[in-house]
Design a protein around this motif. Structure first.
Motif, PDB file in Angstrom:
ATOM      1  N   ILE A   1      -9.384   4.639  -2.285  1.00 48.18           N
ATOM      2  CA  ILE A   1     -10.283   5.487  -2.122  1.00 48.18           C
ATOM      3  C   ILE A   1      -9.849   6.911  -1.583  1.00 48.18           C
ATOM      4  CG2 ILE A   1     -12.823   6.306  -1.151  1.00 48.18           C
ATOM      5  CD1 ILE A   1     -13.362   3.328  -0.829  1.00 48.18           C
ATOM      6  N   GLU A   2     -10.070   7.786  -2.114  1.00 44.48           N
ATOM      7  CA  GLU A   2      -9.114   9.407  -1.688  1.00 44.48           C
ATOM      8  C   GLU A   2      -9.933  10.613  -2.102  1.00 44.48           C
ATOM      9  OE1 GLU A   2      -5.521   9.586  -3.517  1.00 44.48           O
ATOM     10  OE2 GLU A   2      -6.287   8.668  -5.567  1.00 44.48           O
ATOM     11  N   ILE A   3      -9.771  11.366  -1.112  1.00 48.20           N
ATOM     12  CA  ILE A   3     -10.326  12.666  -1.198  1.00 48.20           C
ATOM     13  C   ILE A   3      -9.246  13.487  -1.774  1.00 48.20           C
ATOM     14  CG2 ILE A   3     -11.458  14.648  -0.189  1.00 48.20           C
ATOM     15  CD1 ILE A   3     -12.640  12.922   1.897  1.00 48.20           C
ATOM     16  N   LEU A   4      -9.505  14.073  -3.090  1.00 51.91           N
ATOM     17  CA  LEU A   4      -8.593  14.990  -3.499  1.00 51.91           C
ATOM     18  C   LEU A   4      -8.070  16.012  -3.042  1.00 51.91           C
ATOM     19  CD1 LEU A   4      -9.520  14.229  -7.319  1.00 51.91           C
ATOM     20  CD2 LEU A   4      -7.760  12.812  -6.185  1.00 51.91           C
ATOM     21  N   SER A   5      -6.902  16.503  -2.970  1.00 51.92           N
ATOM     22  CA  SER A   5      -6.377  17.674  -2.518  1.00 51.92           C
ATOM     23  C   SER A   5      -6.831  18.895  -3.458  1.00 51.92           C
ATOM     24  CB  SER A   5      -4.983  17.683  -2.115  1.00 51.92           C
ATOM     25  OG  SER A   5      -4.566  16.683  -1.058  1.00 51.92           O
ATOM     26  N   ILE A   6      -6.754  20.135  -3.131  1.00 51.65           N
ATOM     27  CA  ILE A   6      -7.046  21.111  -3.852  1.00 51.65           C
ATOM     28  C   ILE A   6      -5.772  21.712  -4.782  1.00 51.65           C
ATOM     29  CG2 ILE A   6      -8.032  23.433  -3.805  1.00 51.65           C
ATOM     30  CD1 ILE A   6      -9.950  21.536  -3.169  1.00 51.65           C
ATOM     31  N   GLU A   7      -5.903  21.900  -5.847  1.00 51.43           N
ATOM     32  CA  GLU A   7      -5.052  22.732  -6.690  1.00 51.43           C
ATOM     33  C   GLU A   7      -5.606  24.030  -6.898  1.00 51.43           C
ATOM     34  OE1 GLU A   7      -2.529  22.395 -10.816  1.00 51.43           O
ATOM     35  OE2 GLU A   7      -4.241  21.112 -10.673  1.00 51.43           O
ATOM     36  N   GLU A   8      -5.253  25.183  -6.278  1.00 49.80           N
ATOM     37  CA  GLU A   8      -5.923  26.443  -6.467  1.00 49.80           C
ATOM     38  C   GLU A   8      -5.466  26.950  -7.736  1.00 49.80           C
ATOM     39  OE1 GLU A   8      -4.921  28.978  -2.969  1.00 49.80           O
ATOM     40  OE2 GLU A   8      -6.910  28.443  -2.251  1.00 49.80           O
ATOM     41  N   ILE A   9      -6.542  27.721  -8.627  1.00 49.27           N
ATOM     42  CA  ILE A   9      -6.273  28.283  -9.936  1.00 49.27           C
ATOM     43  C   ILE A   9      -6.371  29.805  -9.589  1.00 49.27           C
ATOM     44  CG2 ILE A   9      -7.125  28.357 -12.226  1.00 49.27           C
ATOM     45  CD1 ILE A   9      -5.760  25.758 -11.339  1.00 49.27           C
ATOM     46  N   THR A  10      -5.523  30.579 -10.106  1.00 55.17           N
ATOM     47  CA  THR A  10      -5.446  31.978 -10.188  1.00 55.17           C
ATOM     48  C   THR A  10      -5.561  32.519 -11.613  1.00 55.17           C
ATOM     49  OG1 THR A  10      -3.837  32.109  -8.146  1.00 55.17           O
ATOM     50  CG2 THR A  10      -4.005  34.155  -9.629  1.00 55.17           C
ATOM     51  N   ILE A  11      -6.390  33.493 -11.538  1.00 56.18           N
ATOM     52  CA  ILE A  11      -6.836  34.056 -13.010  1.00 56.18           C
ATOM     53  C   ILE A  11      -6.227  35.480 -13.073  1.00 56.18           C
ATOM     54  CG2 ILE A  11      -8.215  34.565 -14.716  1.00 56.18           C
ATOM     55  CD1 ILE A  11     -10.042  32.416 -13.740  1.00 56.18           C
ATOM     56  N   LYS A  12      -5.474  36.291 -13.956  1.00 55.16           N
ATOM     57  CA  LYS A  12      -5.189  37.526 -14.038  1.00 55.16           C
ATOM     58  C   LYS A  12      -5.766  37.992 -15.344  1.00 55.16           C
ATOM     59  CE  LYS A  12      -1.144  37.845 -11.215  1.00 55.16           C
ATOM     60  NZ  LYS A  12       0.252  38.075 -10.968  1.00 55.16           N
ATOM     61  N   ALA A  13      -6.578  38.996 -15.166  1.00 56.64           N
ATOM     62  CA  ALA A  13      -7.192  39.622 -16.371  1.00 56.64           C
ATOM     63  C   ALA A  13      -7.631  41.011 -16.382  1.00 56.64           C
ATOM     64  CB  ALA A  13      -8.474  38.906 -16.793  1.00 56.64           C
ATOM     65  N   ASP A  14      -7.345  41.515 -17.650  1.00 54.84           N
ATOM     66  CA  ASP A  14      -7.976  43.116 -17.650  1.00 54.84           C
ATOM     67  C   ASP A  14      -9.254  42.942 -18.770  1.00 54.84           C
ATOM     68  OD1 ASP A  14      -5.787  43.984 -16.511  1.00 54.84           O
ATOM     69  OD2 ASP A  14      -4.746  44.001 -18.302  1.00 54.84           O
ATOM     70  N   ILE A  15     -10.237  43.532 -18.171  1.00 57.17           N
ATOM     71  CA  ILE A  15     -11.668  43.422 -18.792  1.00 57.17           C
ATOM     72  C   ILE A  15     -12.303  44.815 -19.129  1.00 57.17           C
ATOM     73  CG2 ILE A  15     -14.073  42.371 -18.860  1.00 57.17           C
ATOM     74  CD1 ILE A  15     -12.867  40.437 -16.795  1.00 57.17           C
ATOM     75  N   GLU A  16     -12.682  44.921 -20.163  1.00 59.74           N
ATOM     76  CA  GLU A  16     -13.403  46.084 -20.697  1.00 59.74           C
ATOM     77  C   GLU A  16     -14.816  46.067 -20.477  1.00 59.74           C
ATOM     78  OE1 GLU A  16     -13.510  49.732 -24.247  1.00 59.74           O
ATOM     79  OE2 GLU A  16     -11.944  48.050 -24.386  1.00 59.74           O
ATOM     80  N   VAL A  17     -15.553  46.752 -19.911  1.00 61.35           N
ATOM     81  CA  VAL A  17     -16.819  46.754 -19.710  1.00 61.35           C
ATOM     82  C   VAL A  17     -17.814  47.914 -20.458  1.00 61.35           C
ATOM     83  CG1 VAL A  17     -16.665  45.379 -17.806  1.00 61.35           C
ATOM     84  CG2 VAL A  17     -16.993  47.989 -17.584  1.00 61.35           C
ATOM     85  N   ASP A  18     -19.067  47.716 -20.804  1.00 65.25           N
ATOM     86  CA  ASP A  18     -19.870  48.818 -21.193  1.00 65.25           C
ATOM     87  C   ASP A  18     -20.452  49.665 -20.240  1.00 65.25           C
ATOM     88  OD1 ASP A  18     -19.699  47.779 -23.745  1.00 65.25           O
ATOM     89  OD2 ASP A  18     -21.503  46.342 -23.288  1.00 65.25           O
ATOM     90  N   GLU A  19     -20.665  51.047 -20.694  1.00 67.13           N
ATOM     91  CA  GLU A  19     -21.281  51.970 -19.688  1.00 67.13           C
ATOM     92  C   GLU A  19     -22.789  51.428 -19.284  1.00 67.13           C
ATOM     93  OE1 GLU A  19     -19.734  54.722 -18.711  1.00 67.13           O
ATOM     94  OE2 GLU A  19     -17.990  54.589 -20.073  1.00 67.13           O
ATOM     95  N   GLY A  20     -22.707  51.954 -18.026  1.00 67.27           N
ATOM     96  CA  GLY A  20     -23.999  51.751 -17.335  1.00 67.27           C
ATOM     97  C   GLY A  20     -24.220  50.533 -16.628  1.00 67.27           C
ATOM     98  N   PHE A  21     -23.189  49.806 -16.341  1.00 71.84           N
ATOM     99  CA  PHE A  21     -23.095  48.583 -15.454  1.00 71.84           C
ATOM    100  C   PHE A  21     -22.395  48.596 -14.296  1.00 71.84           C
ATOM    101  CE2 PHE A  21     -24.297  47.163 -19.895  1.00 71.84           C
ATOM    102  CZ  PHE A  21     -25.417  46.159 -19.606  1.00 71.84           C
TER     103      PHE A  21
END
Length: 777
Positions: A173-193
């Motif tokens: 029985i074990e509590i799993l350690s964390i594997e940290e995930i990093t995301i890099k992204a360029d996102i284009e958004v609509d006007e007015g948000f």
């Protein structure tokens, strides 16, 4: 309930019986008056019979009666499947998700030596690896705000062992350690948000995809979805609500993350236009992945917090990058988390209530004499003091005639009042015919000479027979029966005992039924003996054969203090825990049974008699003899006696030293899905009762478990219970060392002769092991 019809039918009977002797059927006729009063009383009884069943079974005011089991009590079971155990774990405060998987061995490989016929820790050219079945690895993902992992781990272990299944164990029985995930992204958004609000929504969506939260549902929500109670209450009852099986199965442990899934989540958020580029990385690897990121199976993935991630995600409106305000983004995120975190109260309605009826005072009876016209002089008013002795005698004669109907009707109403007792299993009252006091009826005391000091109604043989039938009906509702036991104990004295056993069976049925495959909790150190902490299988078998199921000492009991019972030992709990200090002698379990002497036979020179104390063999069994000078080989045994058996050889009798034998084609694994039943042979002398025990055990035993039977005399039972007690005290001791466990387990194995003798009393079709084919033994 049709008064006119009853009156008409009554007059027809009078016409047929009286003929020409009685021609006046008008209402002034006393006979017609009596008929009308009886018809009215019958309509009153019919009216009460027509109440809803919940009213007929309703208890009186202040009476505490449990007539039925609720859905949560009777439809649920002890965890059985992998999903059941996942739900059990997720229901623990601090556990976010959990997974179980079968494992072969916990710490060390085990080998079977084909030459020495032993189990060994050491591999060689003549060994075969043995994989144990029934062992599980438990992996837990904790909530982010949990810092005390040791406390959480203890809660998990306690909960699992409280609901462990027979012949299974949670080896890791074990509590799993964390594997940290990093995301890099360029996102284009609509006007007015609002860019800050979009960042919060994107982070929330990605975080829930990478490390999802399972949603608890309320009973009302599932009923509104069209789920039936049988579907809702299938499995183990949880404290925080209900988990949907389809949702649970979708939250499997991920092997890798795909950028295509993340792009889909981002684009599903209103206001996002396109994802120009995106890459994934893990703190366990410096590589940036454009398509898929492999995840470590021994870790649990978790998205980096928004503070660290905000610099990796750039928003564009057209070609212009937008600046984020971290504080505002975090405010929007906290709002989203509060809105989507469903707080399930532990006091919510988690069961379907039993319909509550209205108590109707069904036995309340008013004498029909009081409904007669006053001039009859038989009601509560009676006759005036001036009435003649003849008139008083006539009134008393009519009262005596009507009192037969009063008694009959009063008892009918009493029987209706006690219908709930006839179908109750909350007490052991044997009475099935009920009556009520009619001393308050006008003239009753004088006419019937009622003794107010008379004793209460006693049950008789007819009551016993009827009570048994009522209980059989209640038991049959759960597809259970006591038929075989009833036939064995069928007489009036034992039938009363049988009723008590059936009542106990019904009162404890939720535990006996739901927990039939449940094992005892070997981590509970509060009490080892005189305890109810025994397996559900033992509780069920003992309930069916009418003996107590507490774990008690049997060897010290005598006829005056007779303690009935038996013991069950799970072989998987006797498995080796450590190979330490075994380099010099790696063989830890010998399958061989000792042959102390080879003797020549008077029948033939080619027949050799083998002396082996209490060998347990049967005629024509197939054995292999080894570790001798002259008799190594495979033989059929004949002329089987308690301490000897014969074999036939080609060369004839030859003087030889001692040797050993093992059964051919026996299972090489003595631990997986196997149980030993240990009975005191002096308590179960009745051959028919032994056959009943075999029949019940073979019917109740889980199909994948192989049972072995040991009938021990008092000296052997004392020997067994001494080591059994030592083993129980050791296994519940959290500070016990592997060497202590090994020593006590080996002593118990020796006491039961596990692996050396195959002690099965009836033919077993086979047993099924997880992850392997069906094996016929």
């Amino acid at each position: 309930m049709n008064f006119a019809l009853l009156r008409q039918e009554g007059i027809k009977y009078i016409e047929r019986l009286a003929g020409q002797l009685w021609t006046d059927y008008n209402t002034h006729d006393p006979g017609i008056t009596i008929l009308e009063q009886l018809c009215y009383a019958i309509t009153d009884l019919s009216y009460r019979l027509d109440f809803e069943i919940k009213d007929l079974l309703a208890p009186s005011s202040g009476e505490n009666r449990k007539q039925f089991f609720t859905a949560r009590e009777i439809l649920t079971v002890n965890p059985l499947t992998i999903n059941d155990y996942r739900k059990l774990l997720i229901d623990i405060d601090g556990v976010k998700n959990a997974w179980l998987e079968p494992i072969k061995n916990r710490q060390l490989p085990i080998y079977y030596d084909l030459i020495l016929h032993t189990l060994s820790f050491k591999a060689s050219d003549f060994t075969e690896e043995i994989n144990l079945n029934g062992l599980y690895r438990v992996m837990v993902e904790k909530e982010k705000d949990i810092s005390d992992e040791a406390s959480l781990l203890e809660k998990i272990k306690t909960k699992l062992n409280q609901h462990r299944n027979l012949c299974e164990d949670f080896a890791l029985i074990e509590i799993l350690s964390i594997e940290e995930i990093t995301i890099k992204a360029d996102i284009e958004v609509d006007e007015g948000f609002d860019i800050n609000e979009l960042m919060a929504k994107i982070y929330f969506g990605l975080d829930n995809f990478i490390s999802p939260n399972l949603q608890f549902f309320t009973l009302k929500e599932l009923l509104d979805r069209g789920k039936t109670p049988e579907e809702i209450f299938e499995g183990f009852p949880l404290e925080h609500g209900f988990l949907d099986d389809e949702q649970l199965e979708s939250f499997t442990k991920k092997d890798e993350l795909h950028t295509s899934d993340l792009i889909r989540i981002i684009l599903d958020i209103t206001g996002t236009k396109t994802v120009r580029n995106i890459t994934l990385a893990s703190d366990k690897s410096s590589e940036l992945e454009e398509w898929a990121l492999a995840l470590d199976r021994n870790l649990t993935p978790q998205l980096k917090d928004i503070d660290s991630l905000v610099n990796n995600i750039t928003f564009y409106k057209g070609q212009i990058p937008c600046n984020l305000n971290l504080a505002k983004a975090k405010t929007h995120l906290e709002l989203l988390q509060r809105q989507n975190t469903k707080s399930i109260s532990t006091t919510q309605i988690k069961d379907i209530p039993i319909p509550q009826g209205q108590y109707r005072e069904l036995s309340d009876y008013e004498s029909i004499q009081n409904d007669f016209p006053a001039n009859y002089g038989i009601g509560e008013l009676g006759l005036p003091a001036s009435a003649s002795p003849l008139r008083k005698a006539q009134a008393k004669q009519l009262q005596a005639y009507l009192m037969f109907f009063d008694r009959l009707l009063a008892n009918y109403f009493a029987q209706l009042e006690h219908a709930k007792d006839l179908f109750s299993f909350q007490d052991k009252n044997k009475i099935t015919y009920f009556s009520q006091d009619i001393s308050q009826i006008p003239g009753a005391v004088e006419i019937l000479k009622i003794d107010n000091n008379s004793s209460a109604v006693q049950w008789n043989d007819i009551d016993l027979e009827r009570k048994n039938r009522f209980l059989n009906h209640l038991i049959a509702q759960y597809c259970e029966k006591f038929t075989d036991y009833s036939l064995l104990l069928y007489n009036s004295i034992l039938e009363e005992k049988l009723i008590n056993h059936k009542v106990n069976f019904l009162q404890n049925y939720p535990q006996i039924s739901a927990g039939r495959g449940k094992a005892f909790n070997y981590t509970d150190s509060t009490q080892v003996w005189d305890t109810d902490n025994v397996s559900g299988l033992k509780k069920r078998i003992c309930s069916l054969i009418g003996i107590p199921y507490k774990r008690q000492t049997l060897a010290l009991s005598d006829e005056s203090t007779k303690t009935e019972g038996f013991h069950i030992v799970e072989h998987i709990l006797l498995r080796p825990y450590s190979s330490q200090n075994s380099e010099d002698n790696p063989n830890f379990l010998n399958f061989g049974q000792h042959i102390s002497e080879f003797q020549s036979s008077t029948i033939s020179n080619k027949i050799v008699t083998c002396v082996s104390q209490e060998h347990g063999l049967f005629e024509n069994e197939h054995i292999q003899i080894f570790d001798t000078d002259n008799y190594n080989g495979i033989y059929f045994v004949t002329n089987v006696q308690q301490n000897t058996f014969d074999i036939e050889i080609e060369t004839g009798f030859v003087k030889s030293e001692e040797g050993q034998w093992v059964q051919v084609d026996r299972p090489l694994d003595p631990y997986s899905f196997q149980l030993s039943f240990v009975f005191p042979d002096w308590q179960f002398q009745n051959e028919n009762f032994r056959k009943l025990i075999y029949k019940i055990i073979s019917a109740e035993m889980p199909a994948h478990i192989t049972p072995y039977f040991h009938w021990l005399d008092k000296s052997k039972m004392q020997y067994f219970e001494r080591y059994y007690t030592h083993w129980l005290n050791t296994i519940v001791d959290k500070n016990a060392t592997p060497e202590n466990l090994k020593s006590t387990s080996n002593n118990l194995i020796k006491a039961l002769e596990i692996a050396s003798v195959d002690i099965r009393e009836f033919n077993v079709l086979g047993y099924m092991t997880i992850g392997t084919d069906f094996v016929v033994s």
